[in-house]
Design a protein around this motif. Structure first.
Motif, PDB file in Angstrom:
ATOM      1  N   LEU A  26       0.584  -1.416  -0.053  1.00  0.00           N
ATOM      2  CA  LEU A  26       0.034   0.184  -0.003  1.00  0.00           C
ATOM      3  C   LEU A  26       0.946   1.466  -0.087  1.00  0.00           C
ATOM      4  O   LEU A  26       1.857   1.405   0.418  1.00  0.00           O
ATOM      5  N   ASN A  27       0.261   2.184  -0.691  1.00  0.00           N
ATOM      6  CA  ASN A  27       0.980   3.563  -0.446  1.00  0.00           C
ATOM      7  C   ASN A  27       0.566   4.496   0.557  1.00  0.00           C
ATOM      8  O   ASN A  27      -0.508   3.927   1.376  1.00  0.00           O
ATOM      9  N   GLY A  59       8.978   4.976   6.955  1.00  0.00           N
ATOM     10  CA  GLY A  59       9.890   5.981   6.670  1.00  0.00           C
ATOM     11  C   GLY A  59      11.329   5.498   6.993  1.00  0.00           C
ATOM     12  O   GLY A  59      12.522   5.645   5.967  1.00  0.00           O
ATOM     13  N   LYS A  60      11.462   4.590   8.084  1.00  0.00           N
ATOM     14  CA  LYS A  60      12.838   4.008   8.535  1.00  0.00           C
ATOM     15  C   LYS A  60      13.078   2.616   7.754  1.00  0.00           C
ATOM     16  O   LYS A  60      14.254   2.159   8.028  1.00  0.00           O
ATOM     17  N   GLY A  61      12.324   2.262   6.977  1.00  0.00           N
ATOM     18  CA  GLY A  61      12.271   1.145   6.233  1.00  0.00           C
ATOM     19  C   GLY A  61      12.194  -0.148   7.004  1.00  0.00           C
ATOM     20  O   GLY A  61      12.771  -1.282   6.594  1.00  0.00           O
ATOM     21  N   ILE A  62      11.432  -0.117   8.133  1.00  0.00           N
ATOM     22  CA  ILE A  62      11.285  -1.225   8.983  1.00  0.00           C
ATOM     23  C   ILE A  62       9.786  -1.721   9.142  1.00  0.00           C
ATOM     24  O   ILE A  62       9.490  -2.534   9.959  1.00  0.00           O
ATOM     25  N   TYR A  63       8.889  -1.444   8.415  1.00  0.00           N
ATOM     26  CA  TYR A  63       7.448  -1.562   8.536  1.00  0.00           C
ATOM     27  C   TYR A  63       6.851  -1.436   7.045  1.00  0.00           C
ATOM     28  O   TYR A  63       7.368  -0.840   6.082  1.00  0.00           O
ATOM     29  N   GLU A  64       5.892  -2.601   6.865  1.00  0.00           N
ATOM     30  CA  GLU A  64       5.452  -2.689   5.492  1.00  0.00           C
ATOM     31  C   GLU A  64       3.647  -2.834   5.660  1.00  0.00           C
ATOM     32  O   GLU A  64       3.490  -3.627   6.512  1.00  0.00           O
ATOM     33  N   CYS A  65       2.989  -2.226   4.817  1.00  0.00           N
ATOM     34  CA  CYS A  65       1.583  -2.400   4.853  1.00  0.00           C
ATOM     35  C   CYS A  65       0.993  -2.910   3.677  1.00  0.00           C
ATOM     36  O   CYS A  65       1.297  -2.539   2.455  1.00  0.00           O
ATOM     37  N   ALA A  76      -8.905  -7.456   2.927  1.00  0.00           N
ATOM     38  CA  ALA A  76      -8.214  -7.669   4.444  1.00  0.00           C
ATOM     39  C   ALA A  76      -6.876  -7.012   4.035  1.00  0.00           C
ATOM     40  O   ALA A  76      -6.460  -6.707   3.002  1.00  0.00           O
ATOM     41  N   TYR A  77      -6.435  -6.538   5.128  1.00  0.00           N
ATOM     42  CA  TYR A  77      -5.159  -5.915   5.090  1.00  0.00           C
ATOM     43  C   TYR A  77      -4.187  -6.580   6.198  1.00  0.00           C
ATOM     44  O   TYR A  77      -4.547  -7.038   7.183  1.00  0.00           O
ATOM     45  N   VAL A  78      -2.841  -6.281   5.958  1.00  0.00           N
ATOM     46  CA  VAL A  78      -1.847  -6.778   6.731  1.00  0.00           C
ATOM     47  C   VAL A  78      -0.827  -5.739   7.255  1.00  0.00           C
ATOM     48  O   VAL A  78      -0.169  -5.247   6.125  1.00  0.00           O
TER      49      VAL A  78
END
Length: 206
Positions: A26-27, A59-65, A76-78
């Motif tokens: 997702l953006n 922004g830190k590159g440690i999380y993704e949606c 659904a979403y994760v």
């Protein structure tokens, strides 16, 4: 919500997801809208991180949606805590959209999640502890959540965590690695999300 439909300048509906299918990253705009339109109702306030914190971790590159779509409709979403160095992951949030529940989308999303991260060691996830349920109704609900994950390949690790006052049982979805040192890997993942002083005050793993 069906595909977060919008209107164009001529008044015709436009699908902002451009007929996406499957599990898709997702953006920022989509993340914000899902947070406001879904997550605030899908999760207890005590479990929900501020949107600003989620965007900061992205922004830190440690999380993704990720969103799970069929013909442009969000099913659904994760939300995931990730590791750029290829380590273990933490499933932070997973939910099926309200108008798509009881149709098997949660299991399909879990299957695709395993494929999406198939080159990673495995995924840790939290379920609210049975031991701290307020009553039998809540206990049954929590047991049903755990059984859902078990049906989809997850195993209870025996590790328990207390995070900001909420007690969790920790499960593991094996991918490349069948075994995990759950306590050690979970500590590393939590420390990525939290400053050291907050981790020391708010997190207990046993």
């Amino acid at each position: 919500m069906a595909g977060l439909r919008e209107e164009t300048a001529d008044g015709k509906p436009e699908n902002s997801y451009h007929i996406k299918n499957g599990l898709v990253r997702l953006n920022m705009e989509e993340i914000t809208r899902i947070y406001e339109e879904h997550m605030m109702g899908d999760f207890p306030k005590s479990e929900l991180k501020p949107l600003a914190s989620i965007l900061h971790m992205i922004g830190k590159g440690i999380y993704e949606c990720l969103g799970f779509f069929e013909d442009g409709e969000l099913k659904a979403y994760v939300f995931m805590l990730t590791d750029r160095e290829g380590g273990f992951l933490l499933l932070d949030y997973l939910a099926v959209c309200e108008n798509s529940r009881q149709e098997g989308w949660g299991s399909r999303c879990m299957e695709r999640l395993g494929e999406y991260y198939g080159d990673k060691p495995g995924i840790l996830l939290e379920c609210e502890s049975l031991e701290t349920a307020a009553d039998e109704k809540e206990r049954r609900l929590r047991r049903r959540r755990i059984r859902f994950y078990e049906r989809n390949g997850c195993v209870l690790t025996g590790v328990k965590a207390r995070v900001f006052g909420v007690e969790f049982d920790i499960l593991y979805l094996p991918l490349m690695e069948r075994q995990v040192d759950g306590a050690r890997e979970l500590e590393g993942l939590y420390r990525k999300m939290l400053p050291d002083e907050i981790y020391k005050k708010q997190v207990r793993i046993r």
